[in-house]
Design a protein around this motif. Structure first.
Motif, PDB file in Angstrom:
ATOM      1  N   CYS A 144       0.855  -1.184   0.000  1.00 34.97           N
ATOM      2  CA  CYS A 144       0.000   0.000   0.000  1.00 34.97           C
ATOM      3  C   CYS A 144       0.893   1.236   0.000  1.00 34.97           C
ATOM      4  O   CYS A 144       1.718   1.413   0.887  1.00 34.97           O
ATOM      5  CB  CYS A 144      -0.884  -0.015   1.247  1.00 34.97           C
ATOM      6  N   ILE A 169      -0.165   4.233   0.344  1.00 40.11           N
ATOM      7  CA  ILE A 169      -0.718   5.254   1.240  1.00 40.11           C
ATOM      8  C   ILE A 169       0.013   5.200   2.571  1.00 40.11           C
ATOM      9  O   ILE A 169       0.373   6.217   3.141  1.00 40.11           O
ATOM     10  CB  ILE A 169      -2.235   5.042   1.440  1.00 40.11           C
ATOM     11  N   CYS A 170       0.253   4.000   3.067  1.00 43.24           N
ATOM     12  CA  CYS A 170       0.857   3.882   4.387  1.00 43.24           C
ATOM     13  C   CYS A 170       2.072   2.954   4.420  1.00 43.24           C
ATOM     14  O   CYS A 170       2.746   2.878   5.435  1.00 43.24           O
ATOM     15  CB  CYS A 170      -0.187   3.416   5.401  1.00 43.24           C
ATOM     16  N   TYR A 212      -8.780  -4.811   3.575  1.00 47.68           N
ATOM     17  CA  TYR A 212      -7.755  -3.840   3.947  1.00 47.68           C
ATOM     18  C   TYR A 212      -8.160  -2.428   3.531  1.00 47.68           C
ATOM     19  O   TYR A 212      -8.146  -1.498   4.337  1.00 47.68           O
ATOM     20  CB  TYR A 212      -6.409  -4.216   3.304  1.00 47.68           C
ATOM     21  N   HIS A 252      -8.601   2.516   4.506  1.00 48.77           N
ATOM     22  CA  HIS A 252      -8.550   3.722   3.674  1.00 48.77           C
ATOM     23  C   HIS A 252      -9.886   4.061   3.012  1.00 48.77           C
ATOM     24  O   HIS A 252      -9.895   4.713   1.967  1.00 48.77           O
ATOM     25  CB  HIS A 252      -7.474   3.562   2.599  1.00 48.77           C
TER      26      HIS A 252
HETATM   27 ZN    ZN Z   1      -2.444   1.444   3.663  1.00 47.77          ZN
END
Ligand code: ZN
Length: 94
Positions: free
Chosen positions: A23, A25-26, A39, A44
């Motif tokens: 991911c 994003i993180c 997830y 998200h």
């Molecule tokens: Zn993430």
């Protein structure tokens, strides 16, 4: 394997060597199959609408992934590619 669309390229990175989906994003590795859908919904859903999440799940489903829990840790002498996700710029730094 599907060709990544812009949503996919922006939010996940497929590491073909370790067969994991990361991911962007993180920076977490995402569990395969049902784990991908769960997830993005759990982690998200505020920033990803349902059509974006669906594209990510479809892409993940097209890949041959293994569970991140089953990845062996590289030995200290092996070459390692490290992906660092900068949450501010969201650029991939390798
Ligand atoms: Zn993430």
């Amino acid at each position: 394997m599907l060709e990544p669309n812009p949503i996919v390229a922006e939010h996940v990175l497929h590491d073909a060597h370790y067969k994991v989906l990361i991911c962007l994003i993180c920076g977490h590795a995402i569990k395969s199959d049902v784990g991908i859908k769960r997830y993005f919904k759990d982690a998200h859903s505020r920033m990803l609408d349902i059509s974006s999440r669906k594209a990510l799940v479809e892409y993940g489903g097209s890949l041959s992934l293994i569970d991140p829990d089953h990845i062996s840790i590289p030995s200290p002498n092996s070459p390692v590619c490290i992906v660092v996700v900068d949450n501010n710029s969201r650029e991939r730094k390798v």
